[in-house]
Write a protein that holds these residues in place. Structure first.
Motif, PDB file in Angstrom:
ATOM      1  N   UNK A   1      35.193 -19.315 -22.220  1.00 38.37           N
ATOM      2  CA  UNK A   1      36.577 -19.377 -21.746  1.00 38.37           C
ATOM      3  C   UNK A   1      36.961 -18.114 -20.996  1.00 38.37           C
ATOM      4  N   UNK A   2      36.566 -16.982 -21.533  1.00 36.38           N
ATOM      5  CA  UNK A   2      36.902 -15.705 -20.910  1.00 36.38           C
ATOM      6  C   UNK A   2      36.214 -15.548 -19.563  1.00 36.38           C
ATOM      7  N   UNK A   3      34.996 -16.039 -19.460  1.00 39.19           N
ATOM      8  CA  UNK A   3      34.264 -15.899 -18.198  1.00 39.19           C
ATOM      9  C   UNK A   3      34.781 -16.844 -17.110  1.00 39.19           C
ATOM     10  N   UNK A   4      35.589 -17.843 -17.475  1.00 36.40           N
ATOM     11  CA  UNK A   4      36.121 -18.766 -16.462  1.00 36.40           C
ATOM     12  C   UNK A   4      37.422 -18.262 -15.838  1.00 36.40           C
ATOM     13  N   UNK A   5      37.991 -17.212 -16.399  1.00 34.79           N
ATOM     14  CA  UNK A   5      39.240 -16.670 -15.847  1.00 34.79           C
ATOM     15  C   UNK A   5      38.888 -15.689 -14.732  1.00 34.79           C
ATOM     16  N   UNK A   6      39.352 -15.964 -13.503  1.00 34.99           N
ATOM     17  CA  UNK A   6      39.077 -15.023 -12.406  1.00 34.99           C
ATOM     18  C   UNK A   6      39.790 -13.691 -12.677  1.00 34.99           C
ATOM     19  N   UNK A   7      39.080 -12.579 -12.499  1.00 36.91           N
ATOM     20  CA  UNK A   7      39.656 -11.274 -12.802  1.00 36.91           C
ATOM     21  C   UNK A   7      40.062 -10.502 -11.545  1.00 36.91           C
ATOM     22  N   UNK A   8      39.820 -11.057 -10.397  1.00 37.28           N
ATOM     23  CA  UNK A   8      40.110 -10.340  -9.162  1.00 37.28           C
ATOM     24  C   UNK A   8      41.539 -10.573  -8.671  1.00 37.28           C
ATOM     25  N   UNK A   9      42.439 -10.972  -9.553  1.00 36.03           N
ATOM     26  CA  UNK A   9      43.828 -11.216  -9.166  1.00 36.03           C
ATOM     27  C   UNK A   9      44.122 -12.687  -8.959  1.00 36.03           C
ATOM     28  N   UNK A  10      43.077 -13.495  -8.748  1.00 32.88           N
ATOM     29  CA  UNK A  10      43.282 -14.920  -8.522  1.00 32.88           C
ATOM     30  C   UNK A  10      43.733 -15.618  -9.796  1.00 32.88           C
ATOM     31  N   UNK A  11      43.443 -15.042 -10.943  1.00 28.62           N
ATOM     32  CA  UNK A  11      43.822 -15.656 -12.211  1.00 28.62           C
ATOM     33  C   UNK A  11      45.229 -15.315 -12.641  1.00 28.62           C
ATOM     34  N   UNK A  12      45.845 -14.351 -11.963  1.00 28.74           N
ATOM     35  CA  UNK A  12      47.188 -13.931 -12.327  1.00 28.74           C
ATOM     36  C   UNK A  12      48.187 -15.062 -12.091  1.00 28.74           C
ATOM     37  N   UNK A  13      49.014 -15.331 -13.084  1.00 29.06           N
ATOM     38  CA  UNK A  13      50.007 -16.386 -12.984  1.00 29.06           C
ATOM     39  C   UNK A  13      49.467 -17.762 -13.315  1.00 29.06           C
TER      40      UNK A  13
ATOM     41  N   UNK B   1      48.417 -21.857 -24.879  1.00 32.21           N
ATOM     42  CA  UNK B   1      48.159 -20.819 -25.870  1.00 32.21           C
ATOM     43  C   UNK B   1      48.164 -21.463 -27.252  1.00 32.21           C
ATOM     44  N   UNK B   2      47.054 -21.333 -27.991  1.00 27.54           N
ATOM     45  CA  UNK B   2      47.015 -21.935 -29.329  1.00 27.54           C
ATOM     46  C   UNK B   2      47.877 -21.140 -30.311  1.00 27.54           C
ATOM     47  N   UNK B   3      48.801 -21.840 -30.961  1.00 27.44           N
ATOM     48  CA  UNK B   3      49.611 -21.220 -32.005  1.00 27.44           C
ATOM     49  C   UNK B   3      49.002 -21.505 -33.370  1.00 27.44           C
ATOM     50  N   UNK B   4      48.422 -22.676 -33.512  1.00 27.93           N
ATOM     51  CA  UNK B   4      47.632 -23.064 -34.680  1.00 27.93           C
ATOM     52  C   UNK B   4      46.486 -23.910 -34.135  1.00 27.93           C
ATOM     53  N   UNK B   5      45.694 -24.498 -35.023  1.00 28.19           N
ATOM     54  CA  UNK B   5      44.580 -25.334 -34.556  1.00 28.19           C
ATOM     55  C   UNK B   5      45.062 -26.594 -33.849  1.00 28.19           C
ATOM     56  N   UNK B   6      46.291 -27.023 -34.127  1.00 33.73           N
ATOM     57  CA  UNK B   6      46.779 -28.260 -33.517  1.00 33.73           C
ATOM     58  C   UNK B   6      48.112 -28.086 -32.790  1.00 33.73           C
ATOM     59  N   UNK B   7      48.532 -26.856 -32.561  1.00 30.59           N
ATOM     60  CA  UNK B   7      49.809 -26.595 -31.901  1.00 30.59           C
ATOM     61  C   UNK B   7      49.603 -25.588 -30.781  1.00 30.59           C
ATOM     62  N   UNK B   8      50.010 -25.957 -29.576  1.00 32.41           N
ATOM     63  CA  UNK B   8      49.832 -25.107 -28.407  1.00 32.41           C
ATOM     64  C   UNK B   8      51.162 -24.929 -27.695  1.00 32.41           C
ATOM     65  N   UNK B   9      51.285 -23.817 -26.978  1.00 30.87           N
ATOM     66  CA  UNK B   9      52.475 -23.547 -26.163  1.00 30.87           C
ATOM     67  C   UNK B   9      52.001 -23.199 -24.757  1.00 30.87           C
ATOM     68  N   UNK B  10      52.759 -23.617 -23.737  1.00 33.43           N
ATOM     69  CA  UNK B  10      52.363 -23.258 -22.374  1.00 33.43           C
ATOM     70  C   UNK B  10      52.599 -21.759 -22.141  1.00 33.43           C
ATOM     71  N   UNK B  11      51.761 -21.184 -21.311  1.00 33.09           N
ATOM     72  CA  UNK B  11      51.897 -19.768 -20.991  1.00 33.09           C
ATOM     73  C   UNK B  11      51.288 -19.467 -19.642  1.00 33.09           C
ATOM     74  N   UNK B  12      51.463 -18.237 -19.206  1.00 35.06           N
ATOM     75  CA  UNK B  12      50.899 -17.785 -17.926  1.00 35.06           C
ATOM     76  C   UNK B  12      50.123 -16.495 -18.159  1.00 35.06           C
ATOM     77  N   UNK B  13      49.048 -16.354 -17.410  1.00 30.70           N
ATOM     78  CA  UNK B  13      48.249 -15.142 -17.491  1.00 30.70           C
ATOM     79  C   UNK B  13      48.943 -14.060 -16.667  1.00 30.70           C
ATOM     80  N   UNK B  14      49.269 -12.958 -17.323  1.00 32.10           N
ATOM     81  CA  UNK B  14      49.939 -11.849 -16.637  1.00 32.10           C
ATOM     82  C   UNK B  14      48.904 -10.959 -15.956  1.00 32.10           C
TER      83      UNK B  14
END
Length: 168
Positions: free
Chosen positions: A57-69, A74-87
């Motif tokens: 999962x970590x290797x699929x996030x572009x680190x050159x700025x393309x992944x920003x936003x 975001x997992x809150x528990x094993x069955x509960x997630x919340x939407x989020x953005x990569x800062x």
């Protein structure tokens, strides 16, 4: 534990001199130990899979700025997630253990996950070796129990034959 030692490194036990009840007790202990080791092995393999998934999962996030936003769940528990953005895709929190987290670059986080994965894999190999030894111990005790049963049957048949011969 073949005939004279067990795998725990403690003093050897000669199963050939044990009674059937003692052998049964040892067998139950070894079976219980085998179950515990098997459960521990499965837990370690699950941890290894989670670490591998985290690396992927970590290797699929572009680190050159393309992944920003980029939107993620975001997992809150094993069955509960919340939407989020990569800062900042190059800053992640990595759990070191016991609830302690440290901020790392994505590259360094992958290295931490790889090191943790190697430790977990080594531990699971050790647990598997102990489980195999415990399984061999169970088999040795089972064989000793079968031998004792054959001795008892032979003795009973001998007594029965002797009684028949004396009764004639």
């Amino acid at each position: 534990m073949s005939s004279s030692a067990n795998d725990s490194g403690s003093a050897g036990v000669n199963i050939d001199t044990m009674s059937l009840d003692q052998l049964n007790s040892v067998k139950q202990q070894q079976e219980s130990r085998l179950e515990q080791l098997t459960a521990q092995y499965h837990q370690l393999r699950a941890v290894s899979a989670r670490l591998s998934t985290a690396q992927t999962s970590l290797s699929t996030i572009p680190v050159n700025g393309a992944g920003e936003g980029r939107e993620i769940m975001i997992p809150l528990t094993e069955s509960l997630y919340a939407p989020g953005r990569i800062v900042d895709p190059n800053k992640v929190l990595v759990e070191l253990g016991a609830g302690f987290f440290v901020e790392k670059s994505a590259k360094d986080a992958i290295k931490v996950l790889e090191r943790k994965g190697k430790v977990v894999d080594a531990n699971s190999d050790n647990v598997m070796a102990m489980a195999e030894a415990s399984s061999r111990n169970c088999q040795a005790v089972q064989q000793a129990m079968q031998g004792k049963m054959m001795e008892i049957q032979a003795r009973q048949q001998g007594i029965s034959y002797k009684n028949q011969m004396e009764g004639k």
